[in-house]
Design an enzyme around this catalytic site. Structure first.
Site, PDB file in Angstrom:
ATOM      1  CD  GLN A  37     -15.787  -6.850  -1.878  1.00 49.63           C
ATOM      2  OE1 GLN A  37     -15.683  -7.079  -3.073  1.00 49.63           O
ATOM      3  NE2 GLN A  37     -14.783  -6.306  -1.194  1.00 49.63           N
ATOM      4  CE1 TYR A  67      -4.136 -11.232 -10.369  1.00 49.28           C
ATOM      5  CE2 TYR A  67      -3.537 -10.756  -8.096  1.00 49.28           C
ATOM      6  CZ  TYR A  67      -4.139 -10.387  -9.279  1.00 49.28           C
ATOM      7  OH  TYR A  67      -4.743  -9.156  -9.371  1.00 49.28           O
ATOM      8  CD  GLN A  68      -1.632 -12.586  -4.342  1.00 49.66           C
ATOM      9  OE1 GLN A  68      -1.495 -11.366  -4.450  1.00 49.66           O
ATOM     10  NE2 GLN A  68      -2.815 -13.143  -4.157  1.00 49.66           N
ATOM     11  CG  ASP A  92      -5.327 -11.125  -1.093  1.00 48.58           C
ATOM     12  OD1 ASP A  92      -4.152 -10.727  -1.162  1.00 48.58           O
ATOM     13  OD2 ASP A  92      -6.046 -11.289  -2.103  1.00 48.58           O
ATOM     14  CD  GLU A 112      -9.318  -3.935   0.080  1.00 49.02           C
ATOM     15  OE1 GLU A 112     -10.562  -3.913  -0.038  1.00 49.02           O
ATOM     16  OE2 GLU A 112      -8.550  -4.349  -0.804  1.00 49.02           O
ATOM     17  CG  ASP A 143     -12.524   5.169  -3.502  1.00 47.95           C
ATOM     18  OD1 ASP A 143     -12.029   6.031  -4.252  1.00 47.95           O
ATOM     19  OD2 ASP A 143     -13.221   4.229  -3.918  1.00 47.95           O
ATOM     20  CG  ASP A 161      -4.439  -7.658  -5.995  1.00 43.57           C
ATOM     21  OD1 ASP A 161      -5.065  -8.274  -6.892  1.00 43.57           O
ATOM     22  OD2 ASP A 161      -4.228  -8.131  -4.871  1.00 43.57           O
ATOM     23  CG  ASP A 164     -13.376 -10.106 -12.147  1.00 44.54           C
ATOM     24  OD1 ASP A 164     -12.407 -10.155 -12.919  1.00 44.54           O
ATOM     25  OD2 ASP A 164     -13.713 -11.050 -11.406  1.00 44.54           O
ATOM     26  CE1 TYR A 229      -8.018 -16.003  -9.239  1.00 44.71           C
ATOM     27  CE2 TYR A 229      -6.546 -14.768 -10.665  1.00 44.71           C
ATOM     28  CZ  TYR A 229      -7.079 -15.002  -9.411  1.00 44.71           C
ATOM     29  OH  TYR A 229      -6.683 -14.240  -8.341  1.00 44.71           O
TER      30      TYR A 229
END
EC number: 2.5.1.16
Length: 303
Positions: A37, A67-68, A92, A112, A143, A161, A164, A229
């Site tokens: 990405q 959020y976290q 992150d 991650e 993955d 987490d 989209d 967001y």
């Protein structure tokens, strides 16, 4: 990468057509195209440092904690003793930071897929990436889908987490993923997955909720306020293998002194309960999803 014009970053996405949030930019600290990405770190005028993936805001320094904390403590405080936790995504480090605070948690595996997100977060987002320093954490660059295929009744809680449901995160919103999570959980285990915003992406909310319904005995959808967001809100789908789980009533209630010690700025037992108080249109949407799932199980026509 071309979304910065005249000193402003603008978030354009086909997932929310006709809606665009813009942040004034003081500096572009980093940008690259990873194996998965586009990755960009911005210094913004009003929201501090921001992480952008594929042109979409993932977190900003000003509001990331809401959020976290919620994606972490909603499932953790709904489980009687969450010792072993799996985090899928969260490159992150913010979710690892919050999960490691819970006194019952002994082991955290995190998977991650994009090493670049981990490395830029360590460099530019130290307020979040401190989660990677926890002695409870084992970090795997892999993955998440493939990682979980090898797991069997290992975790008390699994937290997804994800970004989209496009690109590298697309598989994490599919029914097969929820089947894998169920297999990887110990009896009575709980999952929590990012599930989109009900104001703009009803399809993602309903499909994720429905996948969870097929695999888990108690299911709920909760919301949290995140100003940067789209619509200022995002939701989580939670599922439990224990049919008696009531997500609206946390089993573990921290005192104000404990929350201060853990540096929790958003989460509390009251906020936990309020996350599941939804507007009537959202309640009806999820009730329809439940009836659809029941009809499907009974072999009848789904709405």
């Amino acid at each position: 990468m071309d979304s910065i014009k005249s000193g402003w970053f603008s978030e354009f996405s086909p997932l929310w057509p006709g809606i665009c949030l813009s942040l004034e930019v003081e500096d572009v600290l980093h940008k690259e195209k990873s194996d998965f990405q586009d990755v960009m770190i911005l210094k913004t005028k009003s929201n501090g440092t921001a992480l952008i993936l594929d042109g979409v805001i993932q977190c900003t320094e000003s509001d990331e904690f809401s959020y976290q904390e919620m994606i972490s403590f909603l499932p953790l405080c709904s489980h009687p003793c969450p010792r072993n936790v799996l985090i899928v995504g969260g490159g992150d480090g913010g979710v690892a930071r919050e999960v490691s605070k819970h006194p019952d948690v002994q082991l955290i595996d995190q998977v991650e897929i994009d090493r670049s997100v981990i490395e830029v977060s360590k460099k530019y987002l130290p307020f979040m990436s401190q989660g990677f320093q926890s002695p409870k954490l084992n970090l795997h660059v892999a993955d998440g889908f493939a990682f979980m295929e090898k797991c069997d009744q290992k975790y008390d809680v699994i937290i997804t987490d994800s970004s989209d449901p496009v690109g590298p995160a697309e598989s994490l919103f599919q029914h097969n993923y929820f089947k894998l999570m169920r297999k990887a959980l110990k009896p009575g285990g709980i999952v929590c997955s990012q599930a989109g915003a009900v104001w703009i992406d009803k399809h993602t909310v309903v499909s994720t909720f429905s996948h969870c319904l097929k695999e888990f005995k108690s299911v709920a959808y909760g919301i949290v306020s995140v100003p940067t967001y789209p619509t200022g809100q995002i939701g989580f789908v939670l599922g439990s293998l224990n049919p008696d789980t009531n997500f609206k009533v946390p089993l573990r209630k921290f005192s104000d002194e404990e929350l201060d010690k853990m540096n929790c700025r958003y989460y509390s037992s009251d906020i936990h309960a309020s996350a599941f108080v939804l507007p009537r249109f959202a309640v009806k949407l999820l009730e329809d999803a439940k009836r659809g799932d029941i009809s499907q199980q009974n072999g009848k026509t789904v709405k």
